[in-house]
Enzyme design. Structure first.
Site, mmCIF file in Angstrom:
data_model
loop_
_atom_site.group_PDB
_atom_site.id
_atom_site.type_symbol
_atom_site.label_atom_id
_atom_site.label_comp_id
_atom_site.label_asym_id
_atom_site.label_seq_id
_atom_site.Cartn_x
_atom_site.Cartn_y
_atom_site.Cartn_z
ATOM 1 N N HIS A 159 2.597 5.144 -4.689
ATOM 2 C CA HIS A 159 3.217 6.212 -5.252
ATOM 3 C C HIS A 159 3.585 5.766 -6.928
ATOM 4 O O HIS A 159 3.154 4.626 -7.250
ATOM 5 C CB HIS A 159 4.437 6.576 -4.384
ATOM 6 C CG HIS A 159 5.471 5.416 -4.300
ATOM 7 N ND1 HIS A 159 6.060 4.941 -5.250
ATOM 8 C CD2 HIS A 159 5.920 4.800 -3.230
ATOM 9 C CE1 HIS A 159 6.879 3.849 -4.937
ATOM 10 N NE2 HIS A 159 6.753 3.921 -3.727
ATOM 11 N N GLY A 201 0.796 -1.284 -0.014
ATOM 12 C CA GLY A 201 0.057 -0.112 0.111
ATOM 13 C C GLY A 201 0.945 1.378 0.062
ATOM 14 O O GLY A 201 1.960 1.115 -0.330
ATOM 15 N N LYS A 258 13.972 -0.896 -7.873
ATOM 16 C CA LYS A 258 14.602 0.117 -6.608
ATOM 17 C C LYS A 258 15.067 -1.189 -5.400
ATOM 18 O O LYS A 258 16.090 -0.742 -4.528
ATOM 19 C CB LYS A 258 13.596 0.924 -5.869
ATOM 20 C CG LYS A 258 14.253 2.178 -5.389
ATOM 21 C CD LYS A 258 13.962 2.661 -4.081
ATOM 22 C CE LYS A 258 13.883 1.737 -2.745
ATOM 23 N NZ LYS A 258 12.913 1.954 -1.768
ATOM 24 N N ASP A 259 14.161 -2.075 -5.309
ATOM 25 C CA ASP A 259 14.260 -3.181 -4.428
ATOM 26 C C ASP A 259 15.233 -4.288 -5.191
ATOM 27 O O ASP A 259 14.717 -5.360 -5.229
ATOM 28 C CB ASP A 259 13.150 -3.729 -3.750
ATOM 29 C CG ASP A 259 12.237 -2.577 -3.116
ATOM 30 O OD1 ASP A 259 12.839 -1.904 -2.482
ATOM 31 O OD2 ASP A 259 11.071 -2.530 -3.450
ATOM 32 N N GLY A 289 5.903 4.817 -8.209
ATOM 33 C CA GLY A 289 6.770 3.793 -8.615
ATOM 34 C C GLY A 289 5.727 2.474 -8.590
ATOM 35 O O GLY A 289 5.837 1.656 -9.787
ATOM 36 N N HIS A 290 4.759 2.369 -7.727
ATOM 37 C CA HIS A 290 3.617 1.468 -7.976
ATOM 38 C C HIS A 290 2.737 1.610 -9.401
ATOM 39 O O HIS A 290 2.576 0.562 -9.890
ATOM 40 C CB HIS A 290 2.791 1.427 -6.584
ATOM 41 C CG HIS A 290 3.244 1.242 -5.550
ATOM 42 N ND1 HIS A 290 3.663 1.969 -4.457
ATOM 43 C CD2 HIS A 290 4.014 -0.219 -4.935
ATOM 44 C CE1 HIS A 290 4.210 1.660 -3.311
ATOM 45 N NE2 HIS A 290 4.642 0.287 -3.589
HETATM 46 O O1 PAF Z 1 8.339 -4.417 -1.835
HETATM 47 C C1 PAF Z 1 7.099 -4.390 -1.037
HETATM 48 O O2 PAF Z 1 6.337 -3.570 -1.052
HETATM 49 C C2 PAF Z 1 7.006 -5.783 -0.335
HETATM 50 O O3 PAF Z 1 8.273 -6.454 -0.105
HETATM 51 C C3 PAF Z 1 6.522 -7.051 -1.048
HETATM 52 C C4 PAF Z 1 6.965 -7.586 -2.330
HETATM 53 C C5 PAF Z 1 4.946 -6.331 -1.351
HETATM 54 C C6 PAF Z 1 6.025 -8.118 -0.217
HETATM 55 O O4 PAF Z 1 5.398 -7.891 1.047
#
Ligand code: PAF
Length: 280
Positions: free
Chosen positions: A34, A31, A149-150, A36-37
């Site tokens: 932003h 949730g 980013k991750d 990015g999502h």
């Molecule tokens: O990147 C994230 O927001 C979280 O690590 C994810 C992939 C939703 C898992 O909870």
């Protein structure tokens, strides 16, 4: 747009989509959506018939001293964004449904997730891989979208999906940055004006690293030294790690390969932990 809380309902709906031959795209999130999502949602919208966004602040990826309780929860605004960008299903399971009392089965990736953030956040990736595997089993996605980013999260999930033959394709999308370079993150909300000013030195240092590599610097040590120097100019920044690594194995490299090498780092800005990375 349908909002589903029940895990049984989510699984039944995903099965019916698959039965109808629909391609499913899943965007797993915690949730506080932003840009990015939104970029992940747009990418999913391009290739999938049905786009599912999960919103679940996953307790198992936070250590007891971390910000699980304070993590921003903005469901109403998130639902509006999802509607605006054409999401079909928003899946918002409860903590009790996902991790009922007595839950004891975890997915542990033992190599890619062991360095970098795996050192300072020892159980973090175990929580991420476990919740993602559950989401994959519930939403049955053909494609699952994550942000570069991750970088380590992406690499760990790719490895799990490969090792365990999970029938989903991990699609990695570019990091989205503010116009001044700061990588978008839900945790940027925690930054005060002054902290944010210092945080800009993260991307500044990473852009310099990329420039050095493009100008022929091939020694990881020199790149790390320069990043350390630039970020050291700001007193609120404390370095957790800076490493020059292979983007799949997350192992440190001795020589830069433009196709494979990234610089990955984590820092504290006072008490706010931020990560970022750049491809060289
Ligand atoms: O990147 C994230 O927001 C979280 O690590 C994810 C992939 C939703 C898992 O909870």
């Amino acid at each position: 747009m349908q909002v589903i809380e029940s895990i049984e309902e989510m699984q039944a709906l995903a099965m019916s989509f698959r039965f109808e031959g629909k391609l499913i795209g899943l965007v797993p999130t915690m949730g506080c959506l932003h840009e990015g999502h939104i970029s992940l949602i747009k990418k999913a919208r391009e290739s999938a018939d049905k786009v599912i966004v999960s919103i679940f602040v996953n307790p198992t990826q936070f250590a007891p001293n971390e910000d699980y309780g304070d993590y921003p929860r903005t469901l109403e605004a998130d639902l509006e964004q999802c509607k605006k960008y054409g999401v079909d299903i928003v899946f918002t399971p409860s903590k009790e449904a996902m991790f009922p009392e007595g839950f004891s089965s975890y997915i542990i990736e033992e190599s890619v997730g062991s360095g970098l953030c795996g050192i300072s956040r020892p159980n973090h990736f175990k929580g991420v891989t476990t919740v993602c595997l559950k989401l994959f089993n519930l939403a049955r996605p053909d494609f699952s979208y994550f942000g570069q980013k991750d970088a380590q999260q992406c690499a760990v999930l790719k490895k799990v999906v490969k090792d365990l033959n999970v029938p989903t394709e991990i699609v990695i999308c570019d990091t989205i940055r503010e116009s001044d370079g700061l990588a978008l993150s839900s945790r940027n909300r925690y930054l005060s004006k002054l902290q944010r000013e210092d945080a800009l030195y993260i991307s500044k240092a990473l852009f310099k690293a990329k420039e050095m590599a493009q100008n022929g610097v091939s020694s990881p040590d020199r790149i790390i030294a320069e990043i350390t120097h630039i970020m050291g100019l700001k007193r609120r920044i404390r370095i957790i790690y800076i490493q020059v690594v292979d983007k799949d194995s997350m192992e440190p490299v001795r020589k830069i390969d433009p196709e494979q090498t990234i610089v990955s780092l984590a820092v504290w800005i006072d008490n706010i932990r931020l990560i970022d990375n750049i491809a060289l």
